[in-house]
Design a protein around this motif. Structure first.
Motif, PDB file in Angstrom:
ATOM      1  N   UNK A  25      40.116  24.309  29.298  1.00 20.87           N
ATOM      2  CA  UNK A  25      39.356  23.450  30.203  1.00 20.87           C
ATOM      3  C   UNK A  25      39.018  24.103  31.534  1.00 20.87           C
ATOM      4  N   UNK A  26      39.618  25.244  31.853  1.00 24.47           N
ATOM      5  CA  UNK A  26      39.430  25.812  33.179  1.00 24.47           C
ATOM      6  C   UNK A  26      38.556  27.061  33.238  1.00 24.47           C
ATOM      7  N   UNK A  27      38.575  27.899  32.229  1.00 24.31           N
ATOM      8  CA  UNK A  27      37.903  29.193  32.318  1.00 24.31           C
ATOM      9  C   UNK A  27      36.404  29.086  32.542  1.00 24.31           C
ATOM     10  N   UNK A  28      35.739  28.240  31.788  1.00 25.13           N
ATOM     11  CA  UNK A  28      34.291  28.113  31.959  1.00 25.13           C
ATOM     12  C   UNK A  28      33.936  27.468  33.289  1.00 25.13           C
ATOM     13  N   UNK A  29      34.800  26.563  33.771  1.00 35.53           N
ATOM     14  CA  UNK A  29      34.565  25.974  35.089  1.00 35.53           C
ATOM     15  C   UNK A  29      34.633  27.047  36.173  1.00 35.53           C
ATOM     16  N   UNK A  30      35.606  27.944  36.066  1.00 34.42           N
ATOM     17  CA  UNK A  30      35.722  29.048  37.029  1.00 34.42           C
ATOM     18  C   UNK A  30      34.493  29.950  36.961  1.00 34.42           C
ATOM     19  N   UNK A  31      34.034  30.221  35.752  1.00 33.00           N
ATOM     20  CA  UNK A  31      32.857  31.071  35.587  1.00 33.00           C
ATOM     21  C   UNK A  31      31.616  30.400  36.177  1.00 33.00           C
ATOM     22  N   UNK A  32      31.472  29.100  35.985  1.00 33.90           N
ATOM     23  CA  UNK A  32      30.329  28.387  36.539  1.00 33.90           C
ATOM     24  C   UNK A  32      30.365  28.385  38.063  1.00 33.90           C
ATOM     25  N   UNK A  33      31.542  28.196  38.637  1.00 29.44           N
ATOM     26  CA  UNK A  33      31.681  28.242  40.095  1.00 29.44           C
ATOM     27  C   UNK A  33      31.313  29.635  40.603  1.00 29.44           C
ATOM     28  N   UNK A  34      31.777  30.657  39.898  1.00 26.31           N
ATOM     29  CA  UNK A  34      31.459  32.028  40.288  1.00 26.31           C
ATOM     30  C   UNK A  34      29.951  32.279  40.231  1.00 26.31           C
ATOM     31  N   UNK A  35      29.319  31.896  39.139  1.00 28.90           N
ATOM     32  CA  UNK A  35      27.876  32.122  38.995  1.00 28.90           C
ATOM     33  C   UNK A  35      27.092  31.353  40.057  1.00 28.90           C
ATOM     34  N   UNK A  36      27.526  30.149  40.383  1.00 30.90           N
ATOM     35  CA  UNK A  36      26.846  29.378  41.436  1.00 30.90           C
ATOM     36  C   UNK A  36      27.005  30.055  42.787  1.00 30.90           C
ATOM     37  N   UNK A  37      28.124  30.749  42.992  1.00 31.99           N
ATOM     38  CA  UNK A  37      28.334  31.436  44.274  1.00 31.99           C
ATOM     39  C   UNK A  37      27.395  32.631  44.431  1.00 31.99           C
TER      40      UNK A  37
END
Length: 168
Positions: A25-37
């Motif tokens: 549940x967390x890895x893709x959320x972290x990746x999405x936050x990173x890409x948005x940054x």
């Protein structure tokens, strides 16, 4: 793993596909936050250089080895479909159960002459004395093109591994 991705040349590695387990549940959320940054200026811009996918895990924590045979076969078939569809040039992975199907699929296609992926595996920093099951399989079966550990004592024990120091 995200620390390593921040050092990549983003324009050279596009599109970027992030693959995580269905139960993660967390890895893709972290990746999405990173890409948005990475988006500068226009916050309304759609992230076109990043795709987020989920895959079956070959083995859940605590799952018996007998029942994991079926789930691994299912995961490899799903991963094979993804690898054929995505056609990645580079695969960065650090385990656990999702990397084996992806790496095995990419390796099988490479052996058949249909391959195009270079596989880079990075063992987790928590592994000081022995490799995880995923990394042991990748190491013994020689599936990864480059195999990195983060502790010198692991590199001494596994000479084909490269000690890169602290990466994550």
């Amino acid at each position: 793993m995200m620390n390593i991705l921040t050092e990549l040349q983003k324009d050279r590695f596009t599109p970027r596909y992030y693959v995580a387990a269905l139960t993660d549940n967390m890895s893709l959320q972290k990746a999405q936050v990173y890409e948005k940054s990475l988006i500068q200026g226009d916050r309304e811009k759609i992230i076109e250089d990043a795709k987020f996918m989920q895959i079956y895990r070959s083995r859940e924590v605590g799952q018996s080895y007998i029942t994991s045979i079926g789930t691994t076969v299912l995961a490899v078939l799903h991963a094979m479909w993804l690898i054929i569809r995505i056609r990645p040039q580079v695969i960065f992975c650090n385990g656990p159960g999702t990397c084996i199907p992806l790496c095995a699929s990419a390796f099988i296609l490479k052996v058949l002459g249909l391959g195009w992926s270079s596989i880079f595996y990075i063992e987790g920093i928590a592994r000081v004395k022995k490799l995880s099951l995923s990394s042991l399989l990748l190491y013994k079966l020689r599936l990864a093109d480059q195999f990195f550990v983060q502790w010198p004592q692991l590199q001494q024990k596994y000479p084909r591994a490269q000690c890169a120091g602290r990466l994550m």
